[in-house]
Design a protein around this motif. Sequence first.
Motif, mmCIF file in Angstrom:
data_model
loop_
_atom_site.group_PDB
_atom_site.id
_atom_site.type_symbol
_atom_site.label_atom_id
_atom_site.label_comp_id
_atom_site.label_asym_id
_atom_site.label_seq_id
_atom_site.Cartn_x
_atom_site.Cartn_y
_atom_site.Cartn_z
ATOM 1 N N TYR A 74 0.828 -1.199 0.000
ATOM 2 C CA TYR A 74 0.000 0.000 0.000
ATOM 3 C C TYR A 74 0.870 1.260 0.000
ATOM 4 O O TYR A 74 0.547 2.248 -0.667
ATOM 5 N N ALA A 75 1.962 1.252 0.767
ATOM 6 C CA ALA A 75 2.858 2.406 0.800
ATOM 7 C C ALA A 75 3.473 2.650 -0.573
ATOM 8 O O ALA A 75 3.586 3.798 -1.022
ATOM 9 N N LEU A 76 3.859 1.586 -1.255
ATOM 10 C CA LEU A 76 4.422 1.730 -2.597
ATOM 11 C C LEU A 76 3.387 2.259 -3.588
ATOM 12 O O LEU A 76 3.673 3.142 -4.396
ATOM 13 N N LEU A 77 2.169 1.715 -3.534
ATOM 14 C CA LEU A 77 1.114 2.183 -4.430
ATOM 15 C C LEU A 77 0.786 3.647 -4.158
ATOM 16 O O LEU A 77 0.559 4.430 -5.082
ATOM 17 N N SER A 78 0.767 4.033 -2.878
ATOM 18 C CA SER A 78 0.516 5.417 -2.503
ATOM 19 C C SER A 78 1.584 6.334 -3.094
ATOM 20 O O SER A 78 1.283 7.410 -3.625
ATOM 21 N N ALA A 79 2.848 5.901 -3.001
ATOM 22 C CA ALA A 79 3.942 6.709 -3.530
ATOM 23 C C ALA A 79 3.856 6.839 -5.043
ATOM 24 O O ALA A 79 4.016 7.927 -5.602
ATOM 25 N N LEU A 80 3.581 5.734 -5.714
ATOM 26 C CA LEU A 80 3.523 5.752 -7.175
ATOM 27 C C LEU A 80 2.325 6.551 -7.690
ATOM 28 O O LEU A 80 2.418 7.261 -8.696
ATOM 29 N N ALA A 81 1.193 6.427 -7.015
ATOM 30 C CA ALA A 81 -0.016 7.139 -7.442
ATOM 31 C C ALA A 81 -0.063 8.572 -6.924
ATOM 32 O O ALA A 81 -0.912 9.349 -7.342
ATOM 33 N N ASP A 82 0.854 8.916 -6.014
ATOM 34 C CA ASP A 82 0.842 10.220 -5.349
ATOM 35 C C ASP A 82 -0.519 10.451 -4.686
ATOM 36 O O ASP A 82 -1.110 11.528 -4.782
ATOM 37 N N ALA A 83 -1.008 9.401 -4.024
ATOM 38 C CA ALA A 83 -2.311 9.429 -3.361
ATOM 39 C C ALA A 83 -2.100 9.186 -1.867
ATOM 40 O O ALA A 83 -1.679 8.096 -1.476
ATOM 41 N N PRO A 84 -2.376 10.181 -1.009
ATOM 42 C CA PRO A 84 -2.145 10.023 0.432
ATOM 43 C C PRO A 84 -2.990 8.900 1.036
ATOM 44 O O PRO A 84 -4.118 8.645 0.598
ATOM 45 N N ILE A 85 -2.429 8.253 2.029
ATOM 46 C CA ILE A 85 -3.118 7.189 2.759
ATOM 47 C C ILE A 85 -3.656 7.731 4.081
ATOM 48 O O ILE A 85 -2.996 8.521 4.760
ATOM 49 N N ARG A 86 -4.859 7.322 4.437
ATOM 50 C CA ARG A 86 -5.454 7.710 5.714
ATOM 51 C C ARG A 86 -4.609 7.160 6.867
ATOM 52 O O ARG A 86 -4.471 5.957 7.024
ATOM 53 N N GLN A 87 -4.064 8.047 7.678
ATOM 54 C CA GLN A 87 -3.215 7.615 8.784
ATOM 55 C C GLN A 87 -4.024 7.170 10.004
ATOM 56 O O GLN A 87 -3.459 6.720 11.002
ATOM 57 N N SER A 88 -5.350 7.277 9.927
ATOM 58 C CA SER A 88 -6.203 6.818 11.021
ATOM 59 C C SER A 88 -6.480 5.314 10.931
ATOM 60 O O SER A 88 -7.124 4.756 11.816
ATOM 61 N N LEU A 89 -6.003 4.676 9.861
ATOM 62 C CA LEU A 89 -6.222 3.246 9.679
ATOM 63 C C LEU A 89 -4.905 2.495 9.759
ATOM 64 O O LEU A 89 -3.908 2.903 9.161
ATOM 65 N N ALA A 90 -4.917 1.397 10.499
ATOM 66 C CA ALA A 90 -3.768 0.502 10.559
ATOM 67 C C ALA A 90 -4.031 -0.695 9.649
ATOM 68 O O ALA A 90 -5.177 -0.985 9.300
ATOM 69 N N SER A 109 -8.623 -8.408 -1.034
ATOM 70 C CA SER A 109 -7.649 -8.101 -2.082
ATOM 71 C C SER A 109 -6.983 -6.760 -1.815
ATOM 72 O O SER A 109 -7.502 -5.924 -1.059
ATOM 73 N N VAL A 110 -5.850 -6.566 -2.463
ATOM 74 C CA VAL A 110 -5.143 -5.294 -2.376
ATOM 75 C C VAL A 110 -6.014 -4.165 -2.903
ATOM 76 O O VAL A 110 -6.018 -3.063 -2.353
ATOM 77 N N ASP A 111 -6.789 -4.429 -3.943
ATOM 78 C CA ASP A 111 -7.657 -3.390 -4.503
ATOM 79 C C ASP A 111 -8.685 -2.922 -3.483
ATOM 80 O O ASP A 111 -8.958 -1.716 -3.361
ATOM 81 N N GLU A 112 -9.290 -3.852 -2.735
ATOM 82 C CA GLU A 112 -10.244 -3.464 -1.696
ATOM 83 C C GLU A 112 -9.565 -2.590 -0.648
ATOM 84 O O GLU A 112 -10.123 -1.583 -0.190
ATOM 85 N N GLY A 113 -8.367 -2.979 -0.248
ATOM 86 C CA GLY A 113 -7.659 -2.247 0.790
ATOM 87 C C GLY A 113 -7.249 -0.854 0.370
ATOM 88 O O GLY A 113 -7.419 0.116 1.126
ATOM 89 N N ILE A 114 -6.725 -0.715 -0.851
ATOM 90 C CA ILE A 114 -6.240 0.600 -1.275
ATOM 91 C C ILE A 114 -7.397 1.575 -1.466
ATOM 92 O O ILE A 114 -7.238 2.779 -1.260
ATOM 93 N N GLU A 115 -8.584 1.078 -1.802
ATOM 94 C CA GLU A 115 -9.750 1.958 -1.891
ATOM 95 C C GLU A 115 -10.130 2.508 -0.528
ATOM 96 O O GLU A 115 -10.461 3.691 -0.390
ATOM 97 N N LEU A 116 -10.096 1.664 0.499
ATOM 98 C CA LEU A 116 -10.402 2.123 1.855
ATOM 99 C C LEU A 116 -9.367 3.133 2.342
ATOM 100 O O LEU A 116 -9.701 4.121 3.009
ATOM 101 N N LEU A 117 -8.123 2.905 2.013
ATOM 102 C CA LEU A 117 -7.030 3.732 2.531
ATOM 103 C C LEU A 117 -6.932 5.088 1.834
ATOM 104 O O LEU A 117 -6.514 6.069 2.448
ATOM 105 N N THR A 118 -7.277 5.149 0.559
ATOM 106 C CA THR A 118 -7.108 6.398 -0.189
ATOM 107 C C THR A 118 -8.415 7.100 -0.523
ATOM 108 O O THR A 118 -8.413 8.291 -0.842
#
Length: 223
Positions: free
Chosen positions: A77-93, A164-173
């Motif tokens: 998720y951190a890598l996808l966030s960096a590549l997409a330049d899309a911040p991740i919600r820091q309230s979620l672990a 899936s990773v897709d489900e997770g990255i949608e929640l995070l971004t």
Amino acid sequence: RPSRITARVRPGQGRVLDIEREVELGGPLHSKGVLILSSFLAARYATGEALSLSASLVFEQSYSGVDGDSASCAELYALLSALADAPIRQSLAVTGSVNQFGEVQAIGGVNEKIEGFFDICRARGLSGNQGVLIPAANVQHLMLRADVRDAVAAGQFHVYAVRSVDEGIELLTGLPAGVADAEGVYPDGSINGLVSDRLAEYARIRAALAHGGEGNGNGNGDT
């Protein structure tokens, strides 16, 4: 206890650097998890050309050994966030292992991990936005403390089960992951589309440098 993971990305030759391993703080299972997520990136986004990426991953301020693959989802998720330049919600672990197909796999200690993050959130003040992403395969193992269950029932804390990773990255971004069309193109503005565009840009930069041109790029992400 929760740990912060950060990622940095730039054009390169397809290497994902595991800083924990380089300084001999990462065990073989952790290193295996990093290699698996690297394979996922190459298989999904670089089907027609070499992966022109150089990236680094690290557990910030870790002073002892790291092993196991329970953080491989968070690292991806951190890598996808960096590549997409899309911040991740820091309230979620995040906890979970990822395989080469982007499927989220079960991990151990799921109750302790949820309760550990809940305790920190409660000490800082429950906002109603905090929560934990866990593998859907671990739902059957949940035996959470009564105070955690009460907070979830009241909407003060959340436990999200993802497959899936897709489900997770949608929640995070908060952005759609995006599904490729028949030609393998992802929708504009989706996470997968943004990642694919960035990697294509890196490929152009690398090709230009190989032919004596100039180019540069960078990015970062954390979770």
